[in-house]
Design an enzyme around this catalytic site. Structure first.
Site, PDB file in Angstrom:
ATOM      1  N   SER A 208       0.846  -1.195   0.000  1.00  0.00           N
ATOM      2  CA  SER A 208       0.000   0.000   0.000  1.00  0.00           C
ATOM      3  C   SER A 208       0.876   1.238   0.000  1.00  0.00           C
ATOM      4  O   SER A 208       2.089   1.149   0.237  1.00  0.00           O
ATOM      5  CB  SER A 208      -0.859  -0.033   1.267  1.00  0.00           C
ATOM      6  OG  SER A 208      -1.565   1.177   1.423  1.00  0.00           O
TER       7      SER A 208
ATOM      8  N   TYR B 278      -3.272  -0.769  10.397  1.00  0.00           N
ATOM      9  CA  TYR B 278      -3.215  -1.264   9.005  1.00  0.00           C
ATOM     10  C   TYR B 278      -1.911  -0.789   8.358  1.00  0.00           C
ATOM     11  O   TYR B 278      -1.199  -1.574   7.724  1.00  0.00           O
ATOM     12  CB  TYR B 278      -4.430  -0.729   8.242  1.00  0.00           C
ATOM     13  CG  TYR B 278      -4.435  -1.026   6.752  1.00  0.00           C
ATOM     14  CD1 TYR B 278      -4.714  -2.295   6.276  1.00  0.00           C
ATOM     15  CD2 TYR B 278      -4.172  -0.015   5.820  1.00  0.00           C
ATOM     16  CE1 TYR B 278      -4.730  -2.565   4.904  1.00  0.00           C
ATOM     17  CE2 TYR B 278      -4.192  -0.273   4.460  1.00  0.00           C
ATOM     18  CZ  TYR B 278      -4.464  -1.548   4.009  1.00  0.00           C
ATOM     19  OH  TYR B 278      -4.469  -1.810   2.660  1.00  0.00           O
TER      20      TYR B 278
END
Ligand SMILES: NC(=O)c1ccc[n+]([C@@H]2O[C@H](COP(=O)([O-])OP(=O)(O)OC[C@H]3O[C@@H](n4cnc5c(N)ncnc54)[C@H](OP(=O)(O)O)[C@@H]3O)[C@@H](O)[C@H]2O)c1
Length: 239
Positions: free
Chosen positions: A131, A144
């Protein structure tokens, strides 16, 4: 390496980016696509072979790897995200453990199980779905982000180890993508099919890292600055 004639295993292939990876692999002529899904009975996609897989369950991971010894490319895609409150909340540690169990230990576990049978003739590959938060914690997604930063570190370690076996390891970094994971966020989102195509193009071109949207490319470009984007997000806006 080429996707054509490869045997691909995608974790979390039931929907979102995982399904897009599995479909694009078939479209590029993969000889076989295994769809790693938690509920095979509910999965039916033409041309794919569903395989039961929960990345948080070591026995499930072992049995999926055992059932698919011909895999040449592993796509570590399965992942979860949760909105986070304060890093000092009572629930913060449990939440972080839950997310790491899938996004970090899940990737470790699956990679470890599949790695021994990947070929070392140049056709072997691993794609890890990371990400942009690898390089920038986001207030409401802090655990996360930490899990993706840890998975990035693992990706780099695995790449170094597998170099001698001629197995390519690619990290995909991208911001918001239009999937169920981001359905509650009203922000611009990348198209999953486009993200997957960029990733496979990069893999076929021999690259090791994919920056699949403009925001991620801008963030990466600030990393060597004295004040990079993860310290001051205004740097990304050129303010
Ligand atoms: N969407 C974004 O903005 C974005 C951006 C950057 C990176 N990513 C990453 O892209 C990957 C895919 O996310 P997505 O956006 O496609 O999300 P999604 O639509 O929510 O899909 C998540 C997938 O992961 C599977 N999964 C979750 N936990 C699992 C487990 N324990 N074992 C096996 N499968 C599991 C889900 O299976 P079920 O159907 O059984 O729940 C589903 O197939 C994730 O690693 C995510 O972090 C997403």
């Amino acid at each position: 390496m080429k996707i054509e004639n490869s045997v691909v295993f995608v974790t979390g292939a039931s929907r979102g980016l995982g399904l897009a990876f599995a479909r694009e692999a078939l479209a590029r002529g993969a000889a076989k696509v295994y769809a790693g899904v938690r509920n095979p009975a509910a999965f039916s996609e033409p041309g794919m072979v569903p395989v039961a897989l929960d990345v948080t369950d070591p026995a499930s991971v072992e049995s999926a790897a055992k059932a698919t010894p011909d895999v040449t490319m592993l796509v570590n895609n399965a992942g979860i995200a949760e909105i986070t409150g304060s890093p000092f909340a009572d629930s913060a540690e449990d939440q972080a453990r839950r997310i790491f169990e899938t996004n970090y230990y899940g990737v470790m576990r699956v990679t470890r199980a599949f790695e021994p049978s990947l070929p070392d003739d140049g056709s072997g590959a691993i794609v890890n779905v990371l990400s942009d938060v690898t390089w920038r914690s986001v207030r409401i997604l802090a655990p996360y982000a930490a899990s993706k930063a840890a998975a990035w570190s693992f990706t780099n370690n695995v790449r170094a180890h597998l170099k001698e076996r001629n197995i390519r390891v690619v990290g995909l970094h991208v911001g918001f993508v239009d999937t169920d994971l981001t359905k509650d966020f009203d922000v611009p989102k990348a198209n999953p099919v486009d993200v997957v195509r960029q990733t496979f193009d990069a893999l076929e071109a021999g690259e090791s890292e994919v920056l699949a949207d403009a925001g991620t490319r801008a963030l990466k470009a600030t990393l060597s600055l004295t004040v990079p984007g993860y310290i001051d997000p205004d740097v990304l806006e050129g303010r």
